[in-house]
Design an enzyme around this catalytic site. Structure first.
Site, PDB file in Angstrom:
ATOM      1  N   GLY A  11       9.817  44.299  45.852  1.00  0.00           N
ATOM      2  CA  GLY A  11       9.985  43.193  46.462  1.00  0.00           C
ATOM      3  C   GLY A  11      11.043  43.284  47.743  1.00  0.00           C
ATOM      4  O   GLY A  11      12.199  43.506  47.515  1.00  0.00           O
ATOM      5  N   ARG A  21      20.513  50.376  57.914  1.00  0.00           N
ATOM      6  CA  ARG A  21      21.381  50.825  59.255  1.00  0.00           C
ATOM      7  C   ARG A  21      22.717  51.519  58.570  1.00  0.00           C
ATOM      8  O   ARG A  21      23.107  52.315  59.066  1.00  0.00           O
ATOM      9  CB  ARG A  21      21.915  49.555  59.842  1.00  0.00           C
ATOM     10  N   VAL A  24      22.173  55.169  57.780  1.00  0.00           N
ATOM     11  CA  VAL A  24      21.593  55.947  58.788  1.00  0.00           C
ATOM     12  C   VAL A  24      22.760  56.401  59.658  1.00  0.00           C
ATOM     13  O   VAL A  24      23.216  57.467  59.924  1.00  0.00           O
ATOM     14  CB  VAL A  24      20.504  55.299  59.603  1.00  0.00           C
ATOM     15  N   ARG A  72       4.864  48.194  46.141  1.00  0.00           N
ATOM     16  CA  ARG A  72       5.040  48.577  44.713  1.00  0.00           C
ATOM     17  C   ARG A  72       4.033  49.655  44.261  1.00  0.00           C
ATOM     18  O   ARG A  72       2.744  49.271  44.065  1.00  0.00           O
ATOM     19  CB  ARG A  72       4.957  47.393  43.773  1.00  0.00           C
ATOM     20  N   ASP A 103      14.976  47.537  39.775  1.00  0.00           N
ATOM     21  CA  ASP A 103      15.120  48.242  38.678  1.00  0.00           C
ATOM     22  C   ASP A 103      13.830  49.096  38.429  1.00  0.00           C
ATOM     23  O   ASP A 103      13.928  50.288  38.154  1.00  0.00           O
ATOM     24  CB  ASP A 103      15.185  47.560  37.222  1.00  0.00           C
ATOM     25  N   THR A 125      17.544  43.186  45.690  1.00  0.00           N
ATOM     26  CA  THR A 125      16.508  42.163  45.278  1.00  0.00           C
ATOM     27  C   THR A 125      17.057  40.906  45.244  1.00  0.00           C
ATOM     28  O   THR A 125      18.181  40.633  45.028  1.00  0.00           O
ATOM     29  CB  THR A 125      16.105  42.558  43.834  1.00  0.00           C
ATOM     30  N   ILE A 126      16.408  39.889  45.491  1.00  0.00           N
ATOM     31  CA  ILE A 126      16.788  38.401  45.522  1.00  0.00           C
ATOM     32  C   ILE A 126      17.050  37.817  44.190  1.00  0.00           C
ATOM     33  O   ILE A 126      17.905  36.775  44.098  1.00  0.00           O
ATOM     34  CB  ILE A 126      15.811  37.496  46.247  1.00  0.00           C
ATOM     35  N   ASP A 127      16.550  38.688  43.157  1.00  0.00           N
ATOM     36  CA  ASP A 127      16.547  37.943  41.839  1.00  0.00           C
ATOM     37  C   ASP A 127      18.006  38.238  41.089  1.00  0.00           C
ATOM     38  O   ASP A 127      18.258  37.636  40.158  1.00  0.00           O
ATOM     39  CB  ASP A 127      15.761  38.879  40.951  1.00  0.00           C
ATOM     40  N   ASP A 129      19.134  40.634  39.664  1.00  0.00           N
ATOM     41  CA  ASP A 129      18.918  40.969  37.989  1.00  0.00           C
ATOM     42  C   ASP A 129      19.263  42.291  37.662  1.00  0.00           C
ATOM     43  O   ASP A 129      18.702  42.846  36.803  1.00  0.00           O
ATOM     44  CB  ASP A 129      17.473  40.656  37.659  1.00  0.00           C
ATOM     45  N   ARG A 171      11.447  36.179  37.946  1.00  0.00           N
ATOM     46  CA  ARG A 171      10.280  36.483  36.932  1.00  0.00           C
ATOM     47  C   ARG A 171      10.922  36.505  35.426  1.00  0.00           C
ATOM     48  O   ARG A 171      10.725  35.943  34.546  1.00  0.00           O
ATOM     49  CB  ARG A 171       9.812  37.833  37.311  1.00  0.00           C
ATOM     50  N   ALA A 186      21.608  19.780  40.482  1.00  0.00           N
ATOM     51  CA  ALA A 186      20.292  19.491  39.747  1.00  0.00           C
ATOM     52  C   ALA A 186      20.703  18.990  38.228  1.00  0.00           C
ATOM     53  O   ALA A 186      21.684  19.179  37.792  1.00  0.00           O
ATOM     54  CB  ALA A 186      19.556  20.837  39.548  1.00  0.00           C
ATOM     55  N   LYS A 214      18.575   7.326  42.328  1.00  0.00           N
ATOM     56  CA  LYS A 214      17.330   7.239  42.926  1.00  0.00           C
ATOM     57  C   LYS A 214      16.513   8.332  42.899  1.00  0.00           C
ATOM     58  O   LYS A 214      15.273   8.314  43.483  1.00  0.00           O
ATOM     59  CB  LYS A 214      17.735   6.961  44.405  1.00  0.00           C
ATOM     60  N   ILE A 250       9.013  32.096  50.745  1.00  0.00           N
ATOM     61  CA  ILE A 250      10.208  31.657  51.742  1.00  0.00           C
ATOM     62  C   ILE A 250      11.060  32.055  51.326  1.00  0.00           C
ATOM     63  O   ILE A 250      12.335  32.267  52.278  1.00  0.00           O
ATOM     64  CB  ILE A 250       9.938  30.177  51.940  1.00  0.00           C
TER      65      ILE A 250
END
Ligand code: F6P
Length: 319
Positions: A11, A21, A24, A72, A103, A125-127, A129, A171, A186, A214, A250
């Site tokens: 991903g 960058r 390189v 992938r 991973d 990775t955004i996760d 993890d 995930r 939250a 509210k 997104i």
């Protein structure tokens, strides 16, 4: 070592371009020839390999996605696929490879290292993890994207006095949900690492409602299950008007934050230094703001640990 290559795999994550960058430019700085492999390990097998110059990575530090594209690849998990990749590396006389990904990508890097091609992994990775690093490239940007979205949802949630279940990516890992939950106050955070207490979630919602609150926000990591199913359970149990938002891909796009650009630049440069010093089979990372590297097998054997103190704190602050 005279020729090395870089690829992005799995991903995509904002900041991957900043890492490309850095790889390189640091390679050229040290007099190496540097090649970009397109479409991850799939592209390696197919020989999608091109020489990179200083200008190939101009004007990309601020861009999301990856200019080398990603994939992938199931085929590269097979010995035949790996052999095809090795043949391409030999054909182009490439002596070392830098793999930016998660991973799954590091498993491919490990296989190549075992076959005599030194590889260095950069956690992208955004996760968040990956063990052995406090942060992965892309996590901070994704987190900020989530926060921005939740802030907007809060406005409409308040106007309509609704409860919202917001499903975020992750995930197997709850970091995005946990950090977003704490950053956005939250009511409840549901993560794969911690079994949720449905009764506690419901009684907190009811308490808040009785107090005149509210709106309420529940953040659920995708690894826990469907946000829609959870939203229905909440509505059935509380009778509070409930809506569900699945943020989806997104979260993977957008211009990387300053933190991600700096992290990517530091890790990219460190990976080149490791190859030049004759290392292979290492994964770079950042721990307590210090650049580190670990054995790739060690990283693959471990599981990323969620910060349970933060989980506890979030519960304490959302009484
Ligand atoms: O690994 C990053 C990630 O964004 C996960 O959070 C998510 O589960 C997965 O990728 C989605 O993958 P794809 O883009 O292949 O659907």
């Amino acid at each position: 070592m005279k020729k090395i290559a870089v690829l992005t795999s799995g991903g995509d994550a904002p900041g991957m371009n900043a890492a490309i960058r850095a790889v390189v430019r640091k390679s050229i700085y040290h007099g190496l020839e540097i090649y970009g492999i397109e479409n991850g390990f799939q592209g390696l097998m197919n020989g999608n390999i091109r020489k990179m110059e200083i200008g190939s990575v101009g004007d990309i530090i601020q861009r999301g996605g990856t200019i080398l594209f990603s994939a992938r690849s199931e085929e590269f998990k097979t010995p035949e696929g790996q052999q095809r990749g090795i043949e391409q590396l030999k054909k182009h006389e490439i002596e070392g490879l830098i793999v930016i990904g998660g991973d799954g990508s590091f498993r491919g890097a490990q296989k190549l290292t075992e076959s005599g091609f030194p590889c260095i992994g950069i956690p992208g990775t955004i996760d968040n993890d990956i063990p052995g690093t406090d942060f992965t490239i892309g996590f901070d940007t994704a987190l900020n994207t989530i926060i921005e979205a939740i802030d907007k949802i809060r406005d409409t949630a308040t106007s309509h006095e609704r409860t919202y279940v917001i499903e975020v990516m992750g995930r197997d890992a709850g970091d995005l949900a946990l950090w977003a939950g704490l950053a956005d106050g939250a009511e409840s955070i549901l993560i794969p690492e911690k079994k949720d207490d449905f009764k506690a979630v419901i009684s907190k919602l009811k308490r808040g409602h009785e107090r005149g609150k509210k709106h309420s926000i529940i953040i659920l990591a995708e690894g826990v299950g469907s946000g829609f199913a959870y939203g229905k359970r909440i509505q059935d149990a509380t009778n509070l008007e409930t809506r569900v938002t699945v943020l989806g891909h997104i979260q993977r796009g957008g211009s990387p934050t300053a933190s991600d650009r700096v992290l990517a630049s530091r890790l990219g440069a460190k990976a080149v230094d490791l190859l030049l010093a004759g290392n292979g089979g290492r994964v770079v990372g950042i721990q307590q703001n210090q650049l580190v590297d670990h054995d790739i097998l060690e990283i693959l054997d471990q599981k990323h640990a969620i910060n349970l103190d933060m989980y506890k704190l979030s519960n304490e602050l959302s009484i």
